[in-house]
Scaffold this motif. Structure first.
Motif, PDB file in Angstrom:
ATOM      1  N   LEU A   1      -7.758  -3.153  10.453  1.00 35.54           N
ATOM      2  CA  LEU A   1      -6.640  -3.709   9.703  1.00 35.54           C
ATOM      3  C   LEU A   1      -5.562  -4.220  10.653  1.00 35.54           C
ATOM      4  O   LEU A   1      -5.559  -3.926  11.847  1.00 35.54           O
ATOM      5  CB  LEU A   1      -6.046  -2.640   8.785  1.00 35.54           C
ATOM      6  CG  LEU A   1      -6.983  -2.024   7.741  1.00 35.54           C
ATOM      7  CD1 LEU A   1      -6.278  -0.904   6.984  1.00 35.54           C
ATOM      8  CD2 LEU A   1      -7.471  -3.082   6.771  1.00 35.54           C
TER       9      LEU A   1
ATOM     10  N   TYR B   1      -1.759  -4.563   9.422  1.00 38.74           N
ATOM     11  CA  TYR B   1      -0.628  -4.608   8.509  1.00 38.74           C
ATOM     12  C   TYR B   1       0.622  -4.065   9.212  1.00 38.74           C
ATOM     13  O   TYR B   1       0.530  -3.338  10.207  1.00 38.74           O
ATOM     14  CB  TYR B   1      -0.897  -3.753   7.263  1.00 38.74           C
ATOM     15  CG  TYR B   1      -1.972  -4.276   6.343  1.00 38.74           C
ATOM     16  CD1 TYR B   1      -1.861  -5.508   5.718  1.00 38.74           C
ATOM     17  CD2 TYR B   1      -3.102  -3.505   6.066  1.00 38.74           C
ATOM     18  CE1 TYR B   1      -2.838  -5.976   4.844  1.00 38.74           C
ATOM     19  CE2 TYR B   1      -4.087  -3.958   5.199  1.00 38.74           C
ATOM     20  CZ  TYR B   1      -3.947  -5.191   4.589  1.00 38.74           C
ATOM     21  OH  TYR B   1      -4.921  -5.645   3.736  1.00 38.74           O
ATOM     22  N   TRP B   2       1.791  -4.397   8.654  1.00 37.63           N
ATOM     23  CA  TRP B   2       3.063  -3.799   9.042  1.00 37.63           C
ATOM     24  C   TRP B   2       3.351  -4.002  10.528  1.00 37.63           C
ATOM     25  O   TRP B   2       3.658  -3.065  11.258  1.00 37.63           O
ATOM     26  CB  TRP B   2       3.101  -2.310   8.680  1.00 37.63           C
ATOM     27  CG  TRP B   2       2.796  -2.031   7.246  1.00 37.63           C
ATOM     28  CD1 TRP B   2       2.743  -2.936   6.224  1.00 37.63           C
ATOM     29  CD2 TRP B   2       2.489  -0.774   6.657  1.00 37.63           C
ATOM     30  NE1 TRP B   2       2.420  -2.320   5.041  1.00 37.63           N
ATOM     31  CE2 TRP B   2       2.264  -0.987   5.266  1.00 37.63           C
ATOM     32  CE3 TRP B   2       2.383   0.524   7.156  1.00 37.63           C
ATOM     33  CZ2 TRP B   2       1.941   0.046   4.399  1.00 37.63           C
ATOM     34  CZ3 TRP B   2       2.068   1.560   6.283  1.00 37.63           C
ATOM     35  CH2 TRP B   2       1.851   1.320   4.922  1.00 37.63           C
TER      36      TRP B   2
ATOM     37  N   GLU C   1       3.592  -3.876  -2.077  1.00 34.60           N
ATOM     38  CA  GLU C   1       2.528  -4.436  -1.247  1.00 34.60           C
ATOM     39  C   GLU C   1       1.198  -3.823  -1.665  1.00 34.60           C
ATOM     40  O   GLU C   1       1.129  -2.644  -2.012  1.00 34.60           O
ATOM     41  CB  GLU C   1       2.761  -4.124   0.229  1.00 34.60           C
ATOM     42  CG  GLU C   1       3.830  -4.924   0.905  1.00 34.60           C
ATOM     43  CD  GLU C   1       3.830  -4.665   2.399  1.00 34.60           C
ATOM     44  OE1 GLU C   1       3.463  -5.569   3.163  1.00 34.60           O
ATOM     45  OE2 GLU C   1       4.184  -3.546   2.798  1.00 34.60           O
ATOM     46  N   THR C   2       0.142  -4.605  -1.581  1.00 35.82           N
ATOM     47  CA  THR C   2      -1.205  -4.106  -1.845  1.00 35.82           C
ATOM     48  C   THR C   2      -2.031  -4.208  -0.565  1.00 35.82           C
ATOM     49  O   THR C   2      -2.190  -5.300  -0.023  1.00 35.82           O
ATOM     50  CB  THR C   2      -1.883  -4.896  -2.975  1.00 35.82           C
ATOM     51  OG1 THR C   2      -1.131  -4.734  -4.181  1.00 35.82           O
ATOM     52  CG2 THR C   2      -3.295  -4.373  -3.211  1.00 35.82           C
ATOM     53  N   LEU C   3      -2.532  -3.060  -0.103  1.00 35.83           N
ATOM     54  CA  LEU C   3      -3.379  -3.017   1.086  1.00 35.83           C
ATOM     55  C   LEU C   3      -4.834  -2.905   0.639  1.00 35.83           C
ATOM     56  O   LEU C   3      -5.217  -1.917   0.012  1.00 35.83           O
ATOM     57  CB  LEU C   3      -3.022  -1.826   1.980  1.00 35.83           C
ATOM     58  CG  LEU C   3      -1.550  -1.655   2.369  1.00 35.83           C
ATOM     59  CD1 LEU C   3      -1.412  -0.526   3.384  1.00 35.83           C
ATOM     60  CD2 LEU C   3      -0.977  -2.942   2.924  1.00 35.83           C
TER      61      LEU C   3
ATOM     62  N   VAL D   1      -8.221  -1.909   1.420  1.00 36.59           N
ATOM     63  CA  VAL D   1      -8.943  -1.101   2.404  1.00 36.59           C
ATOM     64  C   VAL D   1     -10.419  -1.489   2.399  1.00 36.59           C
ATOM     65  O   VAL D   1     -11.004  -1.824   3.430  1.00 36.59           O
ATOM     66  CB  VAL D   1      -8.751   0.397   2.113  1.00 36.59           C
ATOM     67  CG1 VAL D   1      -9.508   1.249   3.134  1.00 36.59           C
ATOM     68  CG2 VAL D   1      -7.260   0.753   2.145  1.00 36.59           C
TER      69      VAL D   1
ATOM     70  N   LYS E   1      -7.970   0.220  -2.932  1.00 34.22           N
ATOM     71  CA  LYS E   1      -6.720  -0.423  -2.543  1.00 34.22           C
ATOM     72  C   LYS E   1      -5.593   0.595  -2.581  1.00 34.22           C
ATOM     73  O   LYS E   1      -5.640   1.583  -3.321  1.00 34.22           O
ATOM     74  CB  LYS E   1      -6.405  -1.587  -3.494  1.00 34.22           C
ATOM     75  CG  LYS E   1      -7.412  -2.724  -3.468  1.00 34.22           C
ATOM     76  CD  LYS E   1      -7.038  -3.813  -4.454  1.00 34.22           C
ATOM     77  CE  LYS E   1      -8.083  -4.930  -4.445  1.00 34.22           C
ATOM     78  NZ  LYS E   1      -7.756  -5.993  -5.437  1.00 34.22           N
TER      79      LYS E   1
END
Length: 433
Positions: free
Chosen positions: A341, A343-344, A358-360, A362, A367
């Motif tokens: 990943l 993110y952030w 926010e939607t991560l 995976v 999710k």
């Protein structure tokens, strides 16, 4: 002989030279090891990730838990291929007399290992206020069940091993001992957790078939099964999750801060949406200069957030890995993991903030919905967040020019198209005189 070293994965650490009975190829953070004999034949291959959590008594008669991953500075001096009376052994030593050893034995056509973990509570860095000083040793079988010879044991899911006050989480495993002529087998023995979904489906089909057969041939009722765990909630929560504040400490100094509302969204099998309750969620994990791990556990649900520093000129960090574990029933555990990943993203020494949801993603079936996020996994000072770098969703100053620019671009395109069409029509009206 001299050890040969190789590095795999995303994190690079300083190389070192080892002198062993055989040679060892290894990686740190994840163990990636080949133990070889004097003839340069591999007798043991082990690739795995290990988290260790230790509960100890303090001088104030309370209990604390310290959690960490195996560090980058490891020693392999005791590793050996064994002899006629003992099997191959991987011995890892680190820090102040801490060691993690897995030794293997074979019987008939199977083999199994024993993990012996020794930690030293005299280590003031890990146990600054321990009440009892000295070496403590725990042991447990691994793999949990014996494995057939000439097969590779494989387990991508997290397996938890508990021994007294020590919990070891092991995952991403590829393991084989007693290799035939030094060659790794192409036949796998897969752990139960990796096939739990398949097993559950097959078991359900068998139970259904047995029930139909019994109903057709005999009125005898099946034996009463053990009472199952209460089912996980299947109703979709109307409200978003409450926001919780979490922190990790290293030697009584706060090293990680996180504030967020966490919602787990599972679309695999029966859809589930689960809100983490900050009042019952427990935070654990570890802090490091390159990698920090935050684990949030609420009842039967656990999420691991792994943060790592990027190898760039200006040091930046991001969320690089997420592991999800949900205990669905006594015999079924749901697992999902993504170790690639990004993110952030933010500069090391600052925090990352996103007020919007926010939607991560995976995996396709798992999710995470994140609300009111603020996180700082590195360089926390005075138990306070540093200046935050905001996500694009929050930055209206960026979004408004983008929207306006897109609208202007669309308008220009429309004008050009109208002009071209108009020119073509005017040409078609002329006649030769």
């Amino acid at each position: 002989m001299d050890a040969r070293l190789s590095l795999f994965g995303r994190f690079l650490f300083p190389l070192a030279l080892l002198l062993l009975d055989g040679s060892v190829l290894f990686q740190t953070r994840a163990l990636d090891v080949e133990v070889r004999d004097e003839d340069n034949m591999t007798c043991l291959y082990a690739k795995l990730m290990v988290n260790i959590s230790i509960k100890y008594e303090t001088q104030e008669d309370t209990y604390k838990t310290v959690a960490f991953m195996l560090p980058s500075a490891l020693r392999y001096d005791g590793s050996t291929c064994g002899n006629e009376t003992s099997g191959p052994m991987l011995a890892v030593e680190f820090g102040d007399e801490h060691s993690w050893v897995i030794s293997f034995a074979e019987k008939a056509d199977i083999y199994q290992g024993i993990i012996t973990f020794t930690y030293n509570t005299n280590d003031a860095q890990l146990f600054p206020d321990a009440k009892r000083m000295g070496l403590v040793t725990v042991s447990a079988n691994y793999p949990p069940e014996a494995v057939k010879l000439d097969t590779v044991y494989s387990c991508r899911s997290i397996e938890t091993i508990e021994s007294d006050n020590v919990v070891q989480e092991i995952w991403d495993v590829t393991l084989q001992a007693f290799l035939d002529q030094g060659a790794q087998s192409n036949i796998e023995t897969v752990c139960d957790k990796d096939i739990v979904v398949t097993t559950t489906v097959i078991s359900t089909m068998r139970i259904t078939a047995l029930a139909v057969t019994a109903a057709a041939n005999t009125p005898t009722a099946p034996p009463t099964p053990e009472p199952p765990l209460p089912p996980l909630p299947t109703l979709v929560p109307v409200e978003p999750p409450a926001t919780g504040s979490y922190s990790l400490s290293d030697h009584s100094v706060t090293c990680l801060l996180a504030t967020l509302g966490l919602q787990l969204n599972i679309s695999q099998k029966v859809p589930l949406i689960i809100n983490f309750n900050p009042n019952t969620t427990v935070a654990s994990g570890s802090c490091g200069s390159q990698v920090s791990v935050l684990t949030l556990t609420d009842d039967r649900c656990k999420v691991d957030f792994v943060f790592a520093v990027k190898n760039t000129t200006i040091e930046r960090f991001s969320l690089t890995e997420v592991n999800i574990t949900v205990i669905e029933s006594k015999n079924a555990t749901l697992n999902a993991a993504n170790r690639s990943l990004d993110y952030w993203d933010a500069t090391v020494g600052s925090s990352y903030m996103c007020r919007k949801e926010e939607t991560l993603a995976v995996t396709p079936g798992y999710k995470l919905n994140i609300f009111d996020l603020k996180v700082q996994p590195f360089d926390v000072k005075d138990n306070q967040y540093a200046t935050a770098q905001e996500c694009l969703l929050d930055d209206d100053a960026v979004l408004i020019p983008i929207v306006v620019g897109a609208a202007l671009a669309a308008l220009i395109v429309m004008i050009v198209v109208a002009y071209v069409i108009g020119r073509r029509k005017s040409y078609a009206g002329y006649q030769t005189l």
